[in-house]
Motif scaffolding. Sequence first.
Motif, PDB file in Angstrom:
ATOM      1  N   LEU A   1       0.833  -1.210   0.000  1.00 31.03           N
ATOM      2  CA  LEU A   1       0.000   0.000   0.000  1.00 31.03           C
ATOM      3  C   LEU A   1       0.871   1.264   0.000  1.00 31.03           C
ATOM      4  CD1 LEU A   1      -3.004  -0.751   2.402  1.00 31.03           C
ATOM      5  CD2 LEU A   1      -2.885  -0.925  -0.075  1.00 31.03           C
ATOM      6  N   GLN A   2       1.909   1.220   0.813  1.00 24.66           N
ATOM      7  CA  GLN A   2       2.787   2.398   0.868  1.00 24.66           C
ATOM      8  C   GLN A   2       3.407   2.682  -0.505  1.00 24.66           C
ATOM      9  OE1 GLN A   2       5.156   1.083   4.091  1.00 24.66           O
ATOM     10  NE2 GLN A   2       3.971   2.178   5.640  1.00 24.66           N
ATOM     11  N   LYS A   3       3.861   1.597  -1.136  1.00 24.54           N
ATOM     12  CA  LYS A   3       4.482   1.766  -2.462  1.00 24.54           C
ATOM     13  C   LYS A   3       3.452   2.274  -3.468  1.00 24.54           C
ATOM     14  CE  LYS A   3       8.707   0.458  -1.878  1.00 24.54           C
ATOM     15  NZ  LYS A   3       9.760   1.410  -1.950  1.00 24.54           N
ATOM     16  N   ALA A   4       2.247   1.693  -3.434  1.00 25.88           N
ATOM     17  CA  ALA A   4       1.206   2.070  -4.400  1.00 25.88           C
ATOM     18  C   ALA A   4       0.830   3.542  -4.218  1.00 25.88           C
ATOM     19  CB  ALA A   4      -0.021   1.182  -4.222  1.00 25.88           C
ATOM     20  N   MET A   5       0.751   3.978  -2.973  1.00 31.07           N
ATOM     21  CA  MET A   5       0.406   5.384  -2.695  1.00 31.07           C
ATOM     22  C   MET A   5       1.503   6.304  -3.247  1.00 31.07           C
ATOM     23  SD  MET A   5      -2.471   6.053  -1.189  1.00 31.07           S
ATOM     24  CE  MET A   5      -2.311   7.568  -0.278  1.00 31.07           C
ATOM     25  N   LYS A   6       2.760   5.901  -3.037  1.00 32.86           N
ATOM     26  CA  LYS A   6       3.871   6.715  -3.493  1.00 32.86           C
ATOM     27  C   LYS A   6       3.838   6.847  -5.016  1.00 32.86           C
ATOM     28  CE  LYS A   6       8.634   7.389  -2.271  1.00 32.86           C
ATOM     29  NZ  LYS A   6       9.863   6.690  -2.043  1.00 32.86           N
ATOM     30  N   LEU A   7       3.548   5.728  -5.667  1.00 29.65           N
ATOM     31  CA  LEU A   7       3.491   5.691  -7.125  1.00 29.65           C
ATOM     32  C   LEU A   7       2.425   6.639  -7.663  1.00 29.65           C
ATOM     33  CD1 LEU A   7       5.137   3.755  -8.939  1.00 29.65           C
ATOM     34  CD2 LEU A   7       3.095   2.364  -9.152  1.00 29.65           C
ATOM     35  N   HIS A   8       1.337   6.800  -6.925  1.00 31.04           N
ATOM     36  CA  HIS A   8       0.251   7.681  -7.373  1.00 31.04           C
ATOM     37  C   HIS A   8       0.246   9.005  -6.610  1.00 31.04           C
ATOM     38  CE1 HIS A   8      -1.023   3.732  -8.870  1.00 31.04           C
ATOM     39  NE2 HIS A   8      -1.470   4.440  -9.882  1.00 31.04           N
ATOM     40  N   GLU A   9       1.394   9.389  -6.147  1.00 31.03           N
ATOM     41  CA  GLU A   9       1.594  10.670  -5.447  1.00 31.03           C
ATOM     42  C   GLU A   9       0.546  10.923  -4.379  1.00 31.03           C
ATOM     43  OE1 GLU A   9       1.622  12.929  -8.927  1.00 31.03           O
ATOM     44  OE2 GLU A   9       3.779  12.781  -9.205  1.00 31.03           O
ATOM     45  N   ASP A  10       0.276   9.871  -3.593  1.00 33.58           N
ATOM     46  CA  ASP A  10      -0.648   9.944  -2.466  1.00 33.58           C
ATOM     47  C   ASP A  10      -2.082  10.283  -2.860  1.00 33.58           C
ATOM     48  OD1 ASP A  10       1.205   9.160  -0.660  1.00 33.58           O
ATOM     49  OD2 ASP A  10       1.876  11.189  -0.186  1.00 33.58           O
ATOM     50  N   ASN A  11      -2.439  10.045  -4.094  1.00 35.89           N
ATOM     51  CA  ASN A  11      -3.818  10.288  -4.517  1.00 35.89           C
ATOM     52  C   ASN A  11      -4.658   9.034  -4.227  1.00 35.89           C
ATOM     53  OD1 ASN A  11      -6.155  10.189  -6.210  1.00 35.89           O
ATOM     54  ND2 ASN A  11      -5.346  11.992  -7.259  1.00 35.89           N
ATOM     55  N   ILE A  12      -5.584   9.195  -3.282  1.00 36.11           N
ATOM     56  CA  ILE A  12      -6.358   8.047  -2.808  1.00 36.11           C
ATOM     57  C   ILE A  12      -7.191   7.439  -3.954  1.00 36.11           C
ATOM     58  CG2 ILE A  12      -8.273   7.362  -1.278  1.00 36.11           C
ATOM     59  CD1 ILE A  12      -6.220   7.996   0.597  1.00 36.11           C
ATOM     60  N   THR A  13      -7.874   8.310  -4.703  1.00 34.51           N
ATOM     61  CA  THR A  13      -8.777   7.793  -5.742  1.00 34.51           C
ATOM     62  C   THR A  13      -7.996   6.970  -6.767  1.00 34.51           C
ATOM     63  OG1 THR A  13     -10.048   9.791  -5.430  1.00 34.51           O
ATOM     64  CG2 THR A  13     -10.598   8.496  -7.362  1.00 34.51           C
ATOM     65  N   LYS A  14      -6.871   7.531  -7.234  1.00 33.06           N
ATOM     66  CA  LYS A  14      -6.094   6.822  -8.252  1.00 33.06           C
ATOM     67  C   LYS A  14      -5.520   5.510  -7.698  1.00 33.06           C
ATOM     68  CE  LYS A  14      -4.635  10.738 -11.044  1.00 33.06           C
ATOM     69  NZ  LYS A  14      -3.547  11.694 -11.185  1.00 33.06           N
ATOM     70  N   THR A  15      -5.005   5.578  -6.467  1.00 36.59           N
ATOM     71  CA  THR A  15      -4.420   4.365  -5.883  1.00 36.59           C
ATOM     72  C   THR A  15      -5.491   3.295  -5.710  1.00 36.59           C
ATOM     73  OG1 THR A  15      -2.994   5.847  -4.629  1.00 36.59           O
ATOM     74  CG2 THR A  15      -2.924   3.531  -4.020  1.00 36.59           C
ATOM     75  N   ALA A  16      -6.663   3.710  -5.201  1.00 36.03           N
ATOM     76  CA  ALA A  16      -7.748   2.737  -4.986  1.00 36.03           C
ATOM     77  C   ALA A  16      -8.123   2.093  -6.324  1.00 36.03           C
ATOM     78  CB  ALA A  16      -8.954   3.427  -4.347  1.00 36.03           C
TER      79      ALA A  16
END
Length: 439
Positions: free
Chosen positions: A401-416
């Motif tokens: 999750l941490q990596k995925a959030m970083k990849l999407h610049e902490d954008n919740i909608t995109k990461t989800a």
Amino acid sequence: MDKIEKALFPLYEFAVNRAGVGIHAIDKNGRTVIYNHKMKAIEGLELEEVADRSIIELFNFNQEESTLLKVLQSGIEQLNVKQTYWNRKGNEITTINDTYPVFSNGELIGAVEIARDVTALEKFILHPLRKNSDPVTFNQIIAASEEMQAVVSTALKASQAKLPVLLIGESGTGKDLLAESIHNEFSPVNGPFYTLFCHRSDESLIDRLDEDLTEHDAFTLFCDRIDLLSIPLQQKLFSFLKKAVQPGNQFIASIGDDPVELIAKGALLKDLYYFFASFAIRISPLRKRKEDILAFITSYLAKRRERFGSSLEGITTEVEELFLRYEWPGNMRELEFLLDEITSLASTESVITYDMLPLHFRMKSNGLNDTPLQDTDFVVQHQKDLLPLDQYLKDAEAYYLQKAMKLHEDNITKTAQALGMSRQNLQYRLRKLKNGRGD
Ligand SMILES: Nc1ncnc2c1ncn2[C@@H]1O[C@H](COP(=O)(O)OP(=O)(O)OP(=O)(O)O)[C@@H](O)[C@H]1O
């Protein structure tokens, strides 16, 4: 699903949600697929917290303690199993469960648990204050912190003034203990001390107050957790109290949350609040007065040595640090239960070491002292100890999750979206990570 089954589905759903017992079903992967209204009420969870979540994550117990998982693994039903645990909101729950494996065409497809809530009954029979029969007094209250000293001093004043008292604090913070200490401090000593366990009390119990109490000249009535009574029952209690006010009678109540918030959300009757609020005493959660943790342990171990000849005298620095970092959702009661568990298994040891902590506590507190996870943490090597699988999966989830959030610049909608989950689900999981990666 064929046509007939589809038509029946709303009926099944209605019946399951109206049932008076808690129903929790998991599929063969441990995912929650049914979680009815009663179960939600028992466990204090919201539906969104449960959906698409494995049972190990939801509660503070491990596989060995979860009957649902045991049944899923063994395929054998388990009947009349009592479980006591703290849910995610920190409430202590005791249920008696029947858990069944479910087969379809000879294949195990999941497990269903039917839970009867016996928390109130359990408290009634095994009330912790009655553990030793000595009357409870202020001397027994551990108050090393300034917060707790102020609580005791206000409670002493309340016992002298003999005015109604409202005790405000989370479960296990010592409200019962204080109520009984106030009662025993009265001079001259009051008549009997009654506790009304409001946790799912029914109408007949409040009717019985009339019959049981009015025969005494003086009594103390402690209404434990009035915020757990329904509003109609709070009104009924308020009517009884108005009638029962007489010189000599003392009234104490407790609530588990801030009264203003409880009133605002319709969980506490304003009249009842004003009735008790002459002395409002707030008891902080244990995590905010950590000095009391070590003081309680010292006193607990001293009593244990005196009564049972135990050889335990203290805890190691490692355990102390862990205890001071842990959040104690069940407050002093949780600490006391934990010490009961540790000391009952100890033999000749003189200090409590990390190895003596029960597995469930070690798993819960795991991660409190971690540095951020690295990908190498997930490599299985000969010379490295293997983690229990669910701990490994939790760590992997945190890392991913941490990596995925970083990849999407902490954008919740995109990461989800990228992870194929709802925003709420992702937010819930991130919140959980922030509060400690443990469980
Ligand atoms: N300050 C304290 N000193 C000594 N023992 C304590 C203290 N606080 C709590 N305890 C012990 O912790 C256990 C839980 O306390 P108690 O039942 O009074 O909590 P509570 O706030 O009334 O919980 P609930 O809201 O669930 O009824 C009891 O065994 C009590 O003796």
